[in-house]
Design an enzyme around this catalytic site. Structure first.
Site, PDB file in Angstrom:
ATOM      1  N   HIS A  35     -59.350 -39.194   0.246  1.00 41.86           N
ATOM      2  CA  HIS A  35     -58.615 -38.394   0.990  1.00 41.86           C
ATOM      3  C   HIS A  35     -57.540 -38.382   0.967  1.00 41.86           C
ATOM      4  O   HIS A  35     -56.782 -38.888   1.170  1.00 41.86           O
ATOM      5  CB  HIS A  35     -59.611 -38.562   2.457  1.00 41.86           C
ATOM      6  CG  HIS A  35     -59.442 -39.634   2.578  1.00 41.86           C
ATOM      7  ND1 HIS A  35     -59.746 -40.596   2.560  1.00 41.86           N
ATOM      8  CD2 HIS A  35     -58.202 -39.741   4.412  1.00 41.86           C
ATOM      9  CE1 HIS A  35     -59.016 -42.159   3.812  1.00 41.86           C
ATOM     10  NE2 HIS A  35     -58.472 -40.924   4.255  1.00 41.86           N
ATOM     11  N   ASN A  36     -57.229 -37.194   1.786  1.00 43.74           N
ATOM     12  CA  ASN A  36     -55.710 -36.160   1.987  1.00 43.74           C
ATOM     13  C   ASN A  36     -55.572 -36.429   0.650  1.00 43.74           C
ATOM     14  O   ASN A  36     -53.901 -36.484   0.757  1.00 43.74           O
ATOM     15  CB  ASN A  36     -54.511 -37.242   3.247  1.00 43.74           C
ATOM     16  CG  ASN A  36     -56.273 -37.189   4.406  1.00 43.74           C
ATOM     17  OD1 ASN A  36     -56.866 -36.402   4.450  1.00 43.74           O
ATOM     18  ND2 ASN A  36     -55.880 -38.319   5.149  1.00 43.74           N
ATOM     19  N   PRO A  67     -66.842 -43.218   6.131  1.00 43.51           N
ATOM     20  CA  PRO A  67     -66.943 -44.412   7.122  1.00 43.51           C
ATOM     21  C   PRO A  67     -67.175 -43.869   8.362  1.00 43.51           C
ATOM     22  O   PRO A  67     -66.818 -42.215   8.654  1.00 43.51           O
ATOM     23  CB  PRO A  67     -65.549 -44.848   7.639  1.00 43.51           C
ATOM     24  CG  PRO A  67     -64.701 -43.477   7.404  1.00 43.51           C
ATOM     25  CD  PRO A  67     -65.780 -43.328   5.780  1.00 43.51           C
ATOM     26  N   GLY A  68     -68.005 -44.351   9.650  1.00 42.49           N
ATOM     27  CA  GLY A  68     -67.937 -44.015  10.869  1.00 42.49           C
ATOM     28  C   GLY A  68     -66.800 -44.130  12.063  1.00 42.49           C
ATOM     29  O   GLY A  68     -65.702 -43.693  11.615  1.00 42.49           O
ATOM     30  N   SER A  69     -66.550 -45.286  12.850  1.00 41.76           N
ATOM     31  CA  SER A  69     -65.534 -45.974  12.831  1.00 41.76           C
ATOM     32  C   SER A  69     -65.349 -47.412  13.322  1.00 41.76           C
ATOM     33  O   SER A  69     -66.263 -48.098  12.383  1.00 41.76           O
ATOM     34  CB  SER A  69     -65.203 -45.904  14.525  1.00 41.76           C
ATOM     35  OG  SER A  69     -66.202 -46.661  15.315  1.00 41.76           O
ATOM     36  N   MET A  70     -64.638 -47.957  13.385  1.00 41.54           N
ATOM     37  CA  MET A  70     -64.703 -49.797  13.531  1.00 41.54           C
ATOM     38  C   MET A  70     -66.295 -50.351  14.027  1.00 41.54           C
ATOM     39  O   MET A  70     -66.647 -51.225  12.823  1.00 41.54           O
ATOM     40  CB  MET A  70     -63.756 -50.184  14.884  1.00 41.54           C
ATOM     41  CG  MET A  70     -62.260 -49.938  14.210  1.00 41.54           C
ATOM     42  SD  MET A  70     -60.796 -50.949  15.465  1.00 41.54           S
ATOM     43  CE  MET A  70     -60.109 -49.671  15.740  1.00 41.54           C
ATOM     44  N   HIS A  91     -64.474 -36.904   5.356  1.00 42.45           N
ATOM     45  CA  HIS A  91     -64.046 -38.372   4.885  1.00 42.45           C
ATOM     46  C   HIS A  91     -64.242 -39.663   5.752  1.00 42.45           C
ATOM     47  O   HIS A  91     -63.674 -40.357   5.610  1.00 42.45           O
ATOM     48  CB  HIS A  91     -62.636 -38.092   4.454  1.00 42.45           C
ATOM     49  CG  HIS A  91     -62.104 -38.534   5.143  1.00 42.45           C
ATOM     50  ND1 HIS A  91     -61.025 -37.165   6.577  1.00 42.45           N
ATOM     51  CD2 HIS A  91     -60.833 -39.406   5.666  1.00 42.45           C
ATOM     52  CE1 HIS A  91     -60.427 -37.974   7.154  1.00 42.45           C
ATOM     53  NE2 HIS A  91     -60.415 -39.026   6.734  1.00 42.45           N
ATOM     54  N   GLY A  92     -64.681 -39.043   7.115  1.00 39.55           N
ATOM     55  CA  GLY A  92     -65.682 -39.415   7.908  1.00 39.55           C
ATOM     56  C   GLY A  92     -66.248 -39.329   9.165  1.00 39.55           C
ATOM     57  O   GLY A  92     -66.379 -37.532   8.994  1.00 39.55           O
ATOM     58  N   GLY A  94     -64.708 -37.862  12.126  1.00 41.34           N
ATOM     59  CA  GLY A  94     -63.308 -36.913  12.607  1.00 41.34           C
ATOM     60  C   GLY A  94     -63.394 -37.690  13.907  1.00 41.34           C
ATOM     61  O   GLY A  94     -64.018 -38.472  14.838  1.00 41.34           O
TER      62      GLY A  94
END
Length: 163
Positions: A35-36, A67-70, A91-92, A94
């Site tokens: 991503h990016n 992915p979501g978060s940690m 890509h996640g 956000g």
């Protein structure tokens, strides 16, 4: 640009090989979450540079990780190749809060409590990556069913982040 992407991939491959060796396992499949980055691609019959800021490739049949978060689930996906999204997906999850707002609103002890409540061990990291900083990944995934097919999910238990 391509050299930087190839270098990042080589570094990730090296890390994964070293982890697999350390735990006595072998790598079965490699899935990138580029991503990016920007790529030369054909769009409506014309060669263009497609920059996926906050997005990841989701060409038809392409495997990806969102992915979501940690503390939130991550998703293993397969792209559907939707041309209206330039063959892309998020890509996640956000961010809900900027890095600056995280530093102003969350404390390390709050983050430690959320991590402990979710049985997640954090190595490294800062307040600006607080799990509470991110959107609900399940809602994000529900909004991109035209872009990807979910093949599976995983729940983070050990998170390694740079400081």
């Amino acid at each position: 640009m391509n050299l930087a992407g190839d270098y990042a991939k080589a570094c990730h491959d090296n890390i994964h090989k070293r982890i697999a060796k350390a735990i006595g396992k072998r790598i079965v499949v490699t899935i990138e979450n580029h991503h990016n980055f920007a790529w030369k691609e054909m769009v409506n019959g014309k060669e263009c540079i497609v920059h996926r800021k906050g997005a990841t490739p989701a060409h038809e049949g392409t495997l990806g990780i969102i992915p979501g978060s940690m503390t939130a689930p991550g998703f293993i996906v397969m792209g559907k190749g939707n041309p209206e999204s330039l063959n892309s997906a998020s890509h996640g999850a956000g961010r809900l809060f900027s890095r600056a707002k995280c530093k102003a609103n969350f404390t390390p002890s709050q983050i430690k409590k959320v991590l402990a409540d979710n049985d997640v061990q954090l190595i490294g990291g800062n307040v600006d990556e607080a799990p509470m900083a991110y959107k609900d990944i399940n809602k994000v995934m529900a909004l991109q069913t035209e872009l990807v097919t979910v093949l599976g999910t995983f729940t983070p238990k050990i998170v390694r982040m740079d400081k």
